[in-house]
Design an enzyme around this catalytic site. Structure first.
Site, PDB file in Angstrom:
ATOM      1  N   ASP A 148       0.860  -1.189   0.000  1.00 41.90           N
ATOM      2  CA  ASP A 148       0.000   0.000   0.000  1.00 41.90           C
ATOM      3  C   ASP A 148       0.901   1.246   0.000  1.00 41.90           C
ATOM      4  O   ASP A 148       1.818   1.356   0.820  1.00 41.90           O
ATOM      5  CB  ASP A 148      -0.855  -0.050   1.281  1.00 41.90           C
ATOM      6  CG  ASP A 148      -2.022   0.919   1.245  1.00 41.90           C
ATOM      7  OD1 ASP A 148      -2.423   1.326   0.151  1.00 41.90           O
ATOM      8  OD2 ASP A 148      -2.539   1.240   2.345  1.00 41.90           O
ATOM      9  N   ASP A 164       2.693   5.022  -5.484  1.00 37.43           N
ATOM     10  CA  ASP A 164       1.922   6.257  -5.325  1.00 37.43           C
ATOM     11  C   ASP A 164       2.805   7.448  -5.695  1.00 37.43           C
ATOM     12  O   ASP A 164       3.500   8.016  -4.849  1.00 37.43           O
ATOM     13  CB  ASP A 164       1.413   6.383  -3.884  1.00 37.43           C
ATOM     14  CG  ASP A 164       0.610   7.671  -3.675  1.00 37.43           C
ATOM     15  OD1 ASP A 164       0.482   8.453  -4.647  1.00 37.43           O
ATOM     16  OD2 ASP A 164       0.126   7.891  -2.562  1.00 37.43           O
ATOM     17  N   HIS A 200      -7.690   9.068   4.301  1.00 32.33           N
ATOM     18  CA  HIS A 200      -7.440   7.989   5.259  1.00 32.33           C
ATOM     19  C   HIS A 200      -7.926   8.384   6.653  1.00 32.33           C
ATOM     20  O   HIS A 200      -8.085   9.561   6.954  1.00 32.33           O
ATOM     21  CB  HIS A 200      -5.930   7.696   5.333  1.00 32.33           C
ATOM     22  CG  HIS A 200      -5.384   7.102   4.073  1.00 32.33           C
ATOM     23  ND1 HIS A 200      -4.160   7.446   3.553  1.00 32.33           N
ATOM     24  CD2 HIS A 200      -5.893   6.202   3.211  1.00 32.33           C
ATOM     25  CE1 HIS A 200      -3.942   6.781   2.438  1.00 32.33           C
ATOM     26  NE2 HIS A 200      -4.982   6.017   2.210  1.00 32.33           N
ATOM     27  N   GLY A 201      -8.134   7.378   7.488  1.00 37.16           N
ATOM     28  CA  GLY A 201      -8.457   7.640   8.886  1.00 37.16           C
ATOM     29  C   GLY A 201      -9.950   7.764   9.145  1.00 37.16           C
ATOM     30  O   GLY A 201     -10.780   7.573   8.252  1.00 37.16           O
ATOM     31  N   SER A 209     -13.143   3.274   4.471  1.00 41.37           N
ATOM     32  CA  SER A 209     -13.823   2.788   5.681  1.00 41.37           C
ATOM     33  C   SER A 209     -15.143   3.525   5.829  1.00 41.37           C
ATOM     34  O   SER A 209     -15.260   4.697   5.459  1.00 41.37           O
ATOM     35  CB  SER A 209     -12.950   3.026   6.918  1.00 41.37           C
ATOM     36  OG  SER A 209     -12.014   1.974   7.040  1.00 41.37           O
ATOM     37  N   ASN A 257     -10.111  -0.034  -0.344  1.00 45.08           N
ATOM     38  CA  ASN A 257      -9.151  -0.076   0.767  1.00 45.08           C
ATOM     39  C   ASN A 257      -9.816   0.204   2.113  1.00 45.08           C
ATOM     40  O   ASN A 257     -10.465   1.238   2.282  1.00 45.08           O
ATOM     41  CB  ASN A 257      -8.054   0.965   0.549  1.00 45.08           C
ATOM     42  CG  ASN A 257      -7.071   0.542  -0.521  1.00 45.08           C
ATOM     43  OD1 ASN A 257      -7.289  -0.420  -1.234  1.00 45.08           O
ATOM     44  ND2 ASN A 257      -5.974   1.276  -0.611  1.00 45.08           N
ATOM     45  N   ASP A 259      -8.945   0.051   6.313  1.00 40.10           N
ATOM     46  CA  ASP A 259      -8.045  -0.121   7.448  1.00 40.10           C
ATOM     47  C   ASP A 259      -8.728   0.356   8.738  1.00 40.10           C
ATOM     48  O   ASP A 259      -8.868  -0.389   9.708  1.00 40.10           O
ATOM     49  CB  ASP A 259      -6.761   0.697   7.182  1.00 40.10           C
ATOM     50  CG  ASP A 259      -5.694   0.474   8.232  1.00 40.10           C
ATOM     51  OD1 ASP A 259      -5.936  -0.294   9.176  1.00 40.10           O
ATOM     52  OD2 ASP A 259      -4.607   1.075   8.115  1.00 40.10           O
ATOM     53  N   THR A 260      -9.210   1.615   8.712  1.00 42.54           N
ATOM     54  CA  THR A 260      -9.765   2.237   9.911  1.00 42.54           C
ATOM     55  C   THR A 260     -10.885   1.409  10.546  1.00 42.54           C
ATOM     56  O   THR A 260     -10.930   1.249  11.773  1.00 42.54           O
ATOM     57  CB  THR A 260     -10.281   3.649   9.545  1.00 42.54           C
ATOM     58  OG1 THR A 260      -9.155   4.420   9.120  1.00 42.54           O
ATOM     59  CG2 THR A 260     -10.956   4.327  10.714  1.00 42.54           C
TER      60      THR A 260
HETATM   61  P1  13P Z   1      -9.364   3.937   5.655  1.00 43.55           P
HETATM   62  O1  13P Z   1      -8.538   4.760   6.598  1.00 43.55           O
HETATM   63  O2  13P Z   1     -10.621   4.621   5.239  1.00 43.55           O
HETATM   64  O3  13P Z   1      -9.621   2.589   6.203  1.00 43.55           O
HETATM   65  O4  13P Z   1      -8.532   3.745   4.308  1.00 43.55           O
HETATM   66  C1  13P Z   1      -7.411   2.896   4.257  1.00 43.55           C
HETATM   67  C2  13P Z   1      -6.647   3.070   2.995  1.00 43.55           C
HETATM   68  O5  13P Z   1      -7.090   3.688   2.044  1.00 43.55           O
HETATM   69  C3  13P Z   1      -5.308   2.453   2.915  1.00 43.55           C
HETATM   70  O6  13P Z   1      -4.651   2.781   1.740  1.00 43.55           O
END
Ligand code: 13P
Length: 361
Positions: free
Chosen positions: A83, A105, A198-199, A235, A275, A277-278
């Protein structure tokens, strides 16, 4: 089964009209949880590690963990993806650790903070694609800079994210440029900027088209119907997870993420990788907070990490089902990296043709 390339997996998803969640992992618990969810619903998995994850877990640990996950879940095709790679070396060392896909990226310079010029992005992404494709490994590029359309700033995640205030031109991928970028770089998948970041703190209200520009995706898909699109920062930041964290001592201000129905709309318009993660971080943290609050005498990490994993399994299962990836793993016949390398060398990359041939071979 085995590890699969992003290209082969997303070709399959495109032909059958589904999307694949890409879950970030940093440790054994997250790796096991994502794979347990995939196995439970027969979904192919994309497991991704950022530069921050590689530093946290150590490349050797991550490489052995991927080997272990592939062995523990023999029926699940696993794409191991880097990533937000920030340069050719980061991408190459990931490939050496067994990753079957890398993100270059180039929307940001190699410091991971400064927005880069279009020419820089094309050059570095093309260089990585040429190198990776020689070994059959897939490449995701990014055009446009992730950040909020509400206030023009990006969210720093593991030291990666734009600094300063960005213009709408930078925050929204330009469809004409996307066509040129894909032709010049030959990326397998393209991450689009359309207002996500993100986040947890993406939107100050439930997003509408002014702050989550799904129309950009629809326009790019019309122009590039054979390019797999990627939604970062996707997320959903579910209300129940915010509530559980706050009920047990957390202090998360009210926030909104990307609604699942908007992602499903994206999937109808060429989005194949999403994607996340959060949401998993929040699912695990909510359980850990709950257990430690209810059992203040507890000190065995297994007593809170196991339920935390179960909370992550629940979240991942839901996303596999909501994006249509459930039930697809057993329909995929994994093609070896060497075969993918030959296809790149021949310039033989029509997605539909691939999938039909994969099944026939
Ligand atoms: P989130 O923070 O919305 O989960 O996104 C994670 C992400 O895009 C990692 O590249």
């Amino acid at each position: 089964m085995a590890r699969i390339t992003l290209r082969q997996l997303l070709d399959h998803a495109a032909e059958r009209g589904y999307g694949v969640p890409a879950f970030n992992i940093n440790n054994m618990e997250q790796g096991l949880a994502a794979m347990a969810a995939a196995e439970a619903v027969d979904a192919p998995a994309i497991i991704q590690a950022s530069r921050g994850a590689r530093q946290y877990a150590n490349d050797i640990m991550l490489a052995k963990m991927i080997d272990a996950l592939v062995e523990i879940y023999p029926h699940i095709p696993v794409c191991m993806h880097l990533d937000h790679g920030n340069g050719a070396t980061t991408c190459l060392t990931a490939i050496q650790s067994g990753f079957t896909s890398v993100m270059m990226d180039g929307s940001l310079k190699s410091d991971g903070k400064t927005p880069a010029s279009y020419d820089y992005n094309v050059d570095v992404t093309r260089q990585v694609a040429e190198m990776a494709h020689l070994g059959g490994v897939s490449v995701e590029g990014e055009l446009g800079v992730l950040g909020s359309l509400e206030h023009g700033t990006g969210e720093q995640e593991d030291g990666h994210g734009a600094e300063g205030v960005l213009s709408h031109d930078q925050l929204l991928t330009d469809p004409d440029q996307a066509v040129d970028f894909v032709a010049k770089t030959k990326v397998d998948a393209l991450a689009i900027a359309m207002g996500t970041s993100h986040g947890a703190y993406k939107f100050s209200r439930k997003p509408d088209g002014n702050i989550l520009a799904m129309g950009v995706i629809e326009e790019i898909h019309q122009r590039l119907p054979n390019t797999h699109l990627v939604m970062h920062g996707s997320s959903s930041v579910p209300q129940d997870l915010q509530d559980i964290i706050n009920r047990y001592g957390g202090k998360m201000p009210q926030t909104w993420g990307v609604p699942v129905e908007e992602i499903q709309r994206g999937i109808r318009h060429g989005v194949r990788k999403i994607n996340i993660d959060t949401d998993n971080r929040m699912a695990m943290t909510g359980e850990i907070r709950r257990i430690l609050t209810d059992n203040p005498g507890e000190f065995d990490p297994r007593k809170y990490l196991k339920p935390a994993m179960e909370a992550m399994v629940k979240l991942c299962r839901a996303r596999f089902e909501e994006f249509g990836a459930a039930g697809q793993a057993s329909k995929i016949k994994v093609v070896p990296l060497a075969t993918m390398a030959q296809r790149y060398a021949r310039g033989d990359l029509d997605p539909k043709f691939h999938t039909q041939r994969d099944a026939a071979e």
